[in-house]
Design an enzyme around this catalytic site. Structure first.
Site, mmCIF file in Angstrom:
data_model
loop_
_atom_site.group_PDB
_atom_site.id
_atom_site.type_symbol
_atom_site.label_atom_id
_atom_site.label_comp_id
_atom_site.label_asym_id
_atom_site.label_seq_id
_atom_site.Cartn_x
_atom_site.Cartn_y
_atom_site.Cartn_z
ATOM 1 N N LYS A 205 -6.112 -8.034 6.025
ATOM 2 C CA LYS A 205 -5.304 -7.394 6.477
ATOM 3 C C LYS A 205 -5.670 -7.506 8.201
ATOM 4 O O LYS A 205 -6.415 -8.025 8.384
ATOM 5 C CB LYS A 205 -5.797 -6.237 6.306
ATOM 6 C CG LYS A 205 -4.297 -5.555 6.428
ATOM 7 C CD LYS A 205 -3.290 -5.132 4.996
ATOM 8 C CE LYS A 205 -2.346 -4.057 5.224
ATOM 9 N NZ LYS A 205 -1.501 -3.990 4.121
ATOM 10 N N ASP B 294 3.898 -5.237 7.332
ATOM 11 C CA ASP B 294 2.921 -3.596 6.992
ATOM 12 C C ASP B 294 4.184 -3.060 7.751
ATOM 13 O O ASP B 294 5.101 -3.457 8.123
ATOM 14 C CB ASP B 294 1.942 -3.822 7.080
ATOM 15 C CG ASP B 294 0.756 -2.627 6.342
ATOM 16 O OD1 ASP B 294 1.118 -1.403 6.944
ATOM 17 O OD2 ASP B 294 0.462 -2.881 5.095
ATOM 18 N N SER C 188 5.004 -11.008 -3.545
ATOM 19 C CA SER C 188 4.525 -11.614 -2.125
ATOM 20 C C SER C 188 3.349 -13.372 -2.210
ATOM 21 O O SER C 188 4.239 -14.154 -2.323
ATOM 22 C CB SER C 188 3.599 -11.319 -0.900
ATOM 23 O OG SER C 188 4.642 -10.380 -0.261
#
Length: 446
Positions: free
Chosen positions: A126, A166, A378
């Site tokens: 992330k 995001d 994804s």
């Protein structure tokens, strides 16, 4: 919690001071691992958990850029590459003022097990920045994204680390990021980012995937009790990509979505949220939800204070941000007769809220299971990029539905196997953990 696991949680806590979100995510996982402490003690050892809770790589960097007034601005960029034992690091980028190392580590940690649940060959990571794109011009966003990618490009690649969007990172931001990556590397590697536009390597259904997937997972949960979305009253927090498409799919399945929210409050529309109008206001015009009320008329009203969870509903889908649904909110939902809560965001329910919901017998799905549709699609985008193919909408949505159904089956089967039927938290955590641990042990101490 098993005493051995508590000791190990204490060690992680001491090793990561001042990181409450990350420690909350680790604690939630360890609470689910007690059943394997007796049956698989080798996987509950500190030698395994230590590696599981320590990112393979943490990158923090300066992001300098110039605003429209000619002033130099400095933001902080992050990328936490948590685990690559199942495949290249995979996880989104978040641009929001709240972003710090604790939040990025918690998101990366959750991503590892979420990605494992999909059954696809992707690891977990992330990233993001404390940059706030709200109120910034397209030129400012472009200059920030170009500066951000100037550093990030050194650490990513289709076989290394594949970021996506995001909070605060949508099609506009991904376009600027990919453009700068292509400019610097002089290569058209469409597989290096996912969530791309359809005209430059994106996948159909990727925009809708997280919201659709959350609803598909909830649909499977309802089916275990012989129920469905038809005729249900639904409340969804947030009004961005995930919330919008969760509302769209819930309404397609016969539900009425009566409330959505943003940082300025929430809107209640008893006639049902007009998804097309919501998309126009939030995605095209980039305006606040108060504009929805102005456009919709008498059936809608805006509430600036209080909690969206005060609105009575049968199904609650928290799709905004972490720790948004508290223990008090959960008690209110239970008092109003909520039957199901499925997380569309990452860890939006506090630990207290989860306890209240489970004690009340409410069906509850953790985000690492119920919002895995985004990263699953994804991975399908990566597959299409690698094969130079482009699948149709229906084909891709069918694959998404199959993946969410498979994740649900894993959660149910694992919870049953380890003696706690219906516990989706345990089912999701143990399923993901065991898959990652198997690969980690097989690859040796690396």
């Amino acid at each position: 919690m098993h005493p051995r696991l508590q000791t190990q949680l204490d060690l992680v806590t001491a090793r990561n001071p001042g990181e409450p979100e990350f420690l909350q995510a680790v604690q939630e996982l360890m609470l689910s691992l007690s059943p394997i402490a007796g049956r698989r003690p080798d996987y509950a050892q500190w030698s395994v958990l230590k590696r599981m809770c320590e990112p393979e790589r943490q990158i923090i960097f300066r992001v300098p850029w110039v605003d429209d007034a000619g002033e130099v601005q400095i933001n902080r960029g992050f990328r936490v590459e948590f685990s690559s034992v199942l495949g290249p690091y995979k996880g989104g980028l978040r641009f929001h003022p709240s972003v710090n190392i604790s939040i990025v580590k918690f998101l990366g940690f959750e991503q590892v097990f979420k990605n494992a649940l999909t059954g696809l060959p992707i690891g977990g990571g992330k990233g993001g920045s404390d940059f706030d794109p709200k109120g910034r011009s397209d030129g400012e966003v472009m200059r920030f994204c170009q500066s951000f990618m100037t550093e990030l490009h050194r650490h990513i690649g289709e076989y290394t680390d594949v970021p996506a969007g995001d909070i605060g990172v949508g099609a506009r931001e991904l376009g600027y990021l990919f453009g700068q990556y292509k400019r610097i590397t002089n290569r058209y590697e469409s597989g290096v980012l996912t969530g791309k536009g359809l005209s430059w390597g994106g996948s159909r259904v990727r925009t809708e995937a997280t919201g659709y997937g959350t609803v598909y997972f909830a649909q499977e949960m309802l089916a275990t009790r012989g129920d469905s979305f038809d005729g249900k009253r639904v409340v969804i927090s947030g009004s961005g990509n995930v919330a919008t498409y969760a509302a769209q799919k819930a309404e397609q399945l016969g539900a009425t979505v009566v409330a959505v929210s943003d940082s300025g409050g929430y809107v209640v529309d008893e006639s049902g949220i007009d998804v097309a109008l919501l998309q126009e206001i939030k995605e095209q015009r980039r305006e606040r939800l108060t504009e929805y009320v102005s456009a919709k008329g008498a059936s809608a009203h805006h509430v600036a204070d209080g909690s969206i969870w005060d609105v009575p509903c049968d199904i609650a889908l928290p799709c905004a941000t972490q720790n948004e649904l508290t223990g008090r909110d959960a008690k209110t939902l239970v008092e109003h007769g909520v039957g199901l809560v499925a997380e569309g965001a990452n860890m939006p329910c506090t630990t207290d809220a989860v306890e209240v919901l489970r004690d009340a017998g409410v069906l509850y799905a953790p985000g690492k299971a119920s919002n895995a549709g985004g990263v699953a699609t994804s991975a399908l985008e990566m597959q299409q990029n690698a094969s130079r193919e482009s699948w149709g909408f229906e084909e891709t949505e069918d694959r998404l539905r199959e993946i969410m159904s498979s994740i649900h089956e894993q959660c149910v089967a694992t919870a049953d196997e380890y003696g706690d039927p219906g516990n989706y938290v345990m089912g999701a955590n143990l399923s993901g953990y065991l898959r990652v641990a198997d690969a980690m042990v097989a690859l040796g101490v690396v």
